[in-house]
Structures are given as structure tokens and as C-alpha cells.
Scaffold this motif. Structure first.
Motif, PDB file in Angstrom:
ATOM      1  N   MET A  96       0.844  -1.191   0.000  1.00 38.55           N
ATOM      2  CA  MET A  96       0.000   0.000   0.000  1.00 38.55           C
ATOM      3  C   MET A  96       0.884   1.248   0.000  1.00 38.55           C
ATOM      4  O   MET A  96       1.333   1.714   1.054  1.00 38.55           O
ATOM      5  N   ALA A  97       1.158   1.743  -1.194  1.00 39.68           N
ATOM      6  CA  ALA A  97       2.056   2.894  -1.343  1.00 39.68           C
ATOM      7  C   ALA A  97       1.304   4.192  -1.605  1.00 39.68           C
ATOM      8  O   ALA A  97       1.929   5.242  -1.750  1.00 39.68           O
ATOM      9  N   ALA A  98      -0.029   4.128  -1.676  1.00 42.20           N
ATOM     10  CA  ALA A  98      -0.785   5.351  -1.973  1.00 42.20           C
ATOM     11  C   ALA A  98      -0.712   6.329  -0.805  1.00 42.20           C
ATOM     12  O   ALA A  98      -0.635   5.929   0.353  1.00 42.20           O
ATOM     13  N   ALA A  99      -0.744   7.610  -1.146  1.00 44.79           N
ATOM     14  CA  ALA A  99      -0.868   8.674  -0.139  1.00 44.79           C
ATOM     15  C   ALA A  99      -2.353   9.023  -0.057  1.00 44.79           C
ATOM     16  O   ALA A  99      -2.837   9.941  -0.720  1.00 44.79           O
ATOM     17  N   VAL A 100      -3.064   8.215   0.720  1.00 44.89           N
ATOM     18  CA  VAL A 100      -4.520   8.348   0.813  1.00 44.89           C
ATOM     19  C   VAL A 100      -4.855   9.600   1.627  1.00 44.89           C
ATOM     20  O   VAL A 100      -4.258   9.820   2.691  1.00 44.89           O
ATOM     21  N   ALA A 101      -5.790  10.402   1.151  1.00 45.19           N
ATOM     22  CA  ALA A 101      -6.233  11.564   1.939  1.00 45.19           C
ATOM     23  C   ALA A 101      -6.905  11.046   3.207  1.00 45.19           C
ATOM     24  O   ALA A 101      -7.785  10.180   3.138  1.00 45.19           O
ATOM     25  N   ASP A 102      -6.477  11.535   4.353  1.00 46.31           N
ATOM     26  CA  ASP A 102      -7.012  11.025   5.615  1.00 46.31           C
ATOM     27  C   ASP A 102      -8.456  11.468   5.841  1.00 46.31           C
ATOM     28  O   ASP A 102      -9.194  10.790   6.543  1.00 46.31           O
ATOM     29  N   TRP A 103      -8.814  12.606   5.252  1.00 40.90           N
ATOM     30  CA  TRP A 103     -10.167  13.141   5.486  1.00 40.90           C
ATOM     31  C   TRP A 103     -10.831  13.492   4.159  1.00 40.90           C
ATOM     32  O   TRP A 103     -10.160  13.748   3.155  1.00 40.90           O
ATOM     33  N   ASP A 131      -9.335   3.263   6.276  1.00 39.28           N
ATOM     34  CA  ASP A 131      -7.912   2.936   6.173  1.00 39.28           C
ATOM     35  C   ASP A 131      -7.767   1.647   5.364  1.00 39.28           C
ATOM     36  O   ASP A 131      -8.146   0.562   5.827  1.00 39.28           O
ATOM     37  N   ILE A 132      -7.223   1.759   4.178  1.00 39.53           N
ATOM     38  CA  ILE A 132      -7.162   0.626   3.249  1.00 39.53           C
ATOM     39  C   ILE A 132      -6.142  -0.400   3.742  1.00 39.53           C
ATOM     40  O   ILE A 132      -6.407  -1.608   3.760  1.00 39.53           O
ATOM     41  N   LEU A 133      -4.969   0.081   4.179  1.00 44.83           N
ATOM     42  CA  LEU A 133      -3.941  -0.831   4.703  1.00 44.83           C
ATOM     43  C   LEU A 133      -4.470  -1.607   5.907  1.00 44.83           C
ATOM     44  O   LEU A 133      -4.321  -2.832   5.985  1.00 44.83           O
ATOM     45  N   ILE A 148       2.137  -5.027   3.334  1.00 42.40           N
ATOM     46  CA  ILE A 148       3.228  -4.057   3.446  1.00 42.40           C
ATOM     47  C   ILE A 148       2.669  -2.645   3.282  1.00 42.40           C
ATOM     48  O   ILE A 148       1.915  -2.375   2.346  1.00 42.40           O
ATOM     49  N   GLY A 149       3.028  -1.769   4.217  1.00 38.60           N
ATOM     50  CA  GLY A 149       2.612  -0.375   4.112  1.00 38.60           C
ATOM     51  C   GLY A 149       3.809   0.551   4.067  1.00 38.60           C
ATOM     52  O   GLY A 149       4.956   0.122   4.245  1.00 38.60           O
ATOM     53  N   PHE A 150       3.534   1.805   3.838  1.00 40.03           N
ATOM     54  CA  PHE A 150       4.534   2.862   3.925  1.00 40.03           C
ATOM     55  C   PHE A 150       4.180   3.740   5.122  1.00 40.03           C
ATOM     56  O   PHE A 150       3.041   3.743   5.581  1.00 40.03           O
ATOM     57  N   ALA A 151       5.142   4.469   5.605  1.00 42.98           N
ATOM     58  CA  ALA A 151       4.862   5.513   6.581  1.00 42.98           C
ATOM     59  C   ALA A 151       5.710   6.707   6.194  1.00 42.98           C
ATOM     60  O   ALA A 151       6.936   6.612   6.161  1.00 42.98           O
ATOM     61  N   ALA A 152       5.042   7.777   5.826  1.00 37.87           N
ATOM     62  CA  ALA A 152       5.755   9.005   5.492  1.00 37.87           C
ATOM     63  C   ALA A 152       5.810   9.843   6.753  1.00 37.87           C
ATOM     64  O   ALA A 152       4.777  10.239   7.285  1.00 37.87           O
ATOM     65  N   GLU A 153       7.013  10.071   7.253  1.00 35.58           N
ATOM     66  CA  GLU A 153       7.135  10.771   8.536  1.00 35.58           C
ATOM     67  C   GLU A 153       8.137  11.918   8.407  1.00 35.58           C
ATOM     68  O   GLU A 153       9.139  11.812   7.700  1.00 35.58           O
TER      69      GLU A 153
HETATM   70  N1  CTP Z   1      -3.176   4.248   4.329  1.00 29.12           N
HETATM   71  C1  CTP Z   1      -4.301   3.658   3.783  1.00 29.12           C
HETATM   72  N2  CTP Z   1      -5.525   4.248   3.928  1.00 29.12           N
HETATM   73  C2  CTP Z   1      -5.642   5.409   4.601  1.00 29.12           C
HETATM   74  C3  CTP Z   1      -4.481   6.036   5.158  1.00 29.12           C
HETATM   75  C4  CTP Z   1      -3.256   5.424   5.003  1.00 29.12           C
HETATM   76  O1  CTP Z   1      -4.194   2.587   3.172  1.00 29.12           O
HETATM   77  N3  CTP Z   1      -6.846   5.964   4.723  1.00 29.12           N
HETATM   78  C5  CTP Z   1      -1.869   3.559   4.200  1.00 29.12           C
HETATM   79  C6  CTP Z   1      -0.872   4.245   3.307  1.00 29.12           C
HETATM   80  O2  CTP Z   1      -0.992   3.803   1.965  1.00 29.12           O
HETATM   81  C7  CTP Z   1       0.440   3.784   3.933  1.00 29.12           C
HETATM   82  C8  CTP Z   1       0.110   3.640   5.404  1.00 29.12           C
HETATM   83  O3  CTP Z   1      -1.317   3.500   5.475  1.00 29.12           O
HETATM   84  O4  CTP Z   1       0.807   2.498   3.469  1.00 29.12           O
HETATM   85  C9  CTP Z   1       0.522   4.765   6.276  1.00 29.12           C
HETATM   86  O5  CTP Z   1       0.040   5.986   5.773  1.00 29.12           O
HETATM   87  P1  CTP Z   1       0.321   7.315   6.583  1.00 29.12           P
HETATM   88  O6  CTP Z   1      -0.387   8.467   5.953  1.00 29.12           O
HETATM   89  O7  CTP Z   1       1.804   7.418   6.828  1.00 29.12           O
HETATM   90  O8  CTP Z   1      -0.343   6.939   7.984  1.00 29.12           O
HETATM   91  P2  CTP Z   1      -1.696   7.283   8.663  1.00 29.12           P
HETATM   92  O9  CTP Z   1      -2.151   6.029   9.344  1.00 29.12           O
HETATM   93  O10 CTP Z   1      -2.656   7.936   7.745  1.00 29.12           O
HETATM   94  O11 CTP Z   1      -1.272   8.291   9.819  1.00 29.12           O
HETATM   95  P3  CTP Z   1      -0.887   9.863   9.758  1.00 29.12           P
HETATM   96  O12 CTP Z   1      -1.106  10.372   8.368  1.00 29.12           O
HETATM   97  O13 CTP Z   1      -1.804  10.463  10.772  1.00 29.12           O
HETATM   98  O14 CTP Z   1       0.575   9.895  10.146  1.00 29.12           O
END
Ligand code: CTP
Ligand code: CA
Length: 228
Positions: A96-103, A131-133, A148-153
Motif C-alpha cells: 500500500m504505497a498510496a498517499a490516501v487523503a485522511d479526510w 484505512d485501506i492498509l 506491506i505499508g509505507f509511513a511518510a514521517e
Molecule cells: N493508508 C491507507 N488508507 C488510509 C491512510 C493510510 O491505506 N486511509 C496507508 C498508506 O498507503 C500507507 C500507510 O497507510 O501504506 C501509512 O500511511 P500514513 O499516511 O503514513 O499513515 P496514517 O495512518 O494515515 O497516519 P498519519 O497520516 O496520521 O501519520
């Protein structure tokens, strides 16, 4: 192990990859999104296909071409991405490499939101996206063998990545240092730490293509060990 040219260690496996941002509409002309080029996810999909896997790539809106040899499904929103991911199951390996919009906007407006002339800002209520992951990591019936997920920090990389590994039920997290001084956002390089339940392995700074190749090697090693 470095893959030999022509080696197809992922043959017979279905690899599911998400990539790119999602766009969450506010009104017909505006959206909420994360910054994401899709380069890393697309490079992983391409590398997995070159390694012999059947690859399904679920991509948000990106400006780069579909990778060769990959079934690409195009989506806009997080909810559509989740739907496409679930439709692609079963998969052996999910990345799961997408940068999913949290909101997303709690309500999508049918008409363009207008300024009212007073300088007052209209309220924009948001709700959290699925949360797809975590959905895959905690899937009751069709959990992929390797999630497998990513974490962008930007800070406290390892602690945040370890917390995500646990909270999302993932096997591996590729923690990506996106602090401004690394200059990786939108660029061709990534600085990765591979975080697993057995520890943290720092990788040298390398191109997104090299990250993809190394990840595929790691997956091939793991498949070899598990005898599949
Ligand atoms: N991810 C996802 N679905 C979401 C948010 C995140 O599948 N709604 C996945 C991303 O593809 C990534 C992992 O979760 O593999 C971590 O994403 P990240 O944005 O770093 O983490 P969040 O859990 O959203 O936490 P935050 O943004 O608050 O740090
Ligand atoms: Ca997020």
C-alpha cells in the motif's frame, strides 16, 4: 540476494499495489489531496511484474503512465480505492504505497462554494476516510500473506512506523523520511527504513526504482523461506 537477469521469483503470485494520491471532492471544482507523484508505487508495481508476478495496481490521479505488464485500475477517492482493492482480492502480497487523503468533506456540494463578500470563511466539516492498509492487515477472510505499508514521517520515524505496523496489522512498513531537509518529496529518491516485527533495517538513500527492486528482492527471499 540480488535477482539474476531473467529471474521470475514472484511467478504464480498475485501482487496488489496502491499508488498515487486520492482526490476528495469538496465541490465540483475543488478537492482535498496529499502530495504524491505515484512514482514509488508505480515503480513497485513494475518491478513486481518484471519479477513474474500478476500485478493489480490501484492508482489515484497521477501524471505518469500505467506501468507495462500491470493491470491498472484508476480511481479518484479513498472510498473508490478501497472498493477497487477489495474487488482485486484475493492477493498474496499487498503493498500500500498510496498517499490516501485522511479526510474527506462530510458532504460533497453540488454547486460551487462561493465567497460571501464579507471575508468570512464557510465551515468545511470533514470526516475520516477508511484505512485501506488496516482493512487488509485485519481482513478476516482474505488477508494477503504479506501486507506491506509505507509511513511518510517528518519526525520520530521509527516510533511512528512501529506504531503503524501494530495498529494496522501490517507485516512490514517502509518508513520514508519526508522531512524537508531530505528533499525527497516529489523527487526521484527515497530514504527508507524497513520496519518489521523483528527490527528496523536502514537502507541507504536510493532512487525509487532501486527501492522497488530491493523490496521485490526482500519479498522473493521471504517467499523462498516460507517455501511457496
Ligand atoms: N493508508 C491507507 N488508507 C488510509 C491512510 C493510510 O491505506 N486511509 C496507508 C498508506 O498507503 C500507507 C500507510 O497507510 O501504506 C501509512 O500511511 P500514513 O499516511 O503514513 O499513515 P496514517 O495512518 O494515515 O497516519 P498519519 O497520516 O496520521 O501519520
Ligand atoms: Ca495519512
Amino acid at each position: 540476494a540480488i535477482l539474476k537477469p531473467g529471474a521470475r521469483p514472484l511467478a504464480g503470485h498475485h501482487v496488489l499495489v496502491t499508488s498515487g494520491p486520492t482526490h476528495e471532492p469538496i465541490d465540483p471544482v475543488r478537492y482535498i489531496a496529499n502530495r504524491s507523484s505515484g512514482k514509488q508505487g508505480h515503480a513497485i508495481a513494475a518491478a513486481a511484474a518484471r519479477a513474474g508476478a500478476r500485478v493489480t495496481l490501484v492508482s489515484g490521479p497521477v501524471a505518469i503512465p500505467d506501468p507495462p505488464g500491470v493491470t491498472t485500475v484508476h480511481v479518484e477517492t479513498a472510498r473508490q480505492m478501497l472498493e477497487a482493492v477489495e474487488a482485486a482480492l484475493p492477493a498474496d502480497i499487498a503493498i500500500m504505497a498510496a498517499a490516501v487523503a485522511d479526510w474527506r468533506a462530510a458532504e460533497e456540494l453540488d454547486a460551487k462554494l462561493k465567497k460571501d463578500g464579507t471575508g468570512a470563511v464557510a465551515p468545511l466539516p470533514l470526516v475520516q476516510n477508511p484505512d485501506i492498509l488496516a482493512t487488509l492487515g485485519r481482513h478476516h477472510t482474505l488477508r494477503p500473506d504479506l501486507v506491506i505499508g509505507f509511513a511518510a514521517e517528518t519526525n520520530d520515524l521509527k516510533a511512528h512506523a512501529e506504531a503503524k505496523l501494530r495498529s494496522k496489522g501490517a507485516d512490514w512498513i517502509l518508513a520514508n523520511d519526508v522531512s524537508p531537509e531530505t528533499g525527497v518529496m516529489g523527487g526521484d529518491d527515497n530514504t527508507i527504513h524497513l520496519v518489521t516485527t523483528s527490527g528496523v533495517e536502514p537502507w541507504p538513500k536510493m532512487t525509487k526504482t532501486e527501492v522497488a527492486a530491493r523490496l521485490v528482492e526482500r519479498i522473493a527471499d521471504r517467499l523462498g523461506k516460507s517455501g511457496s
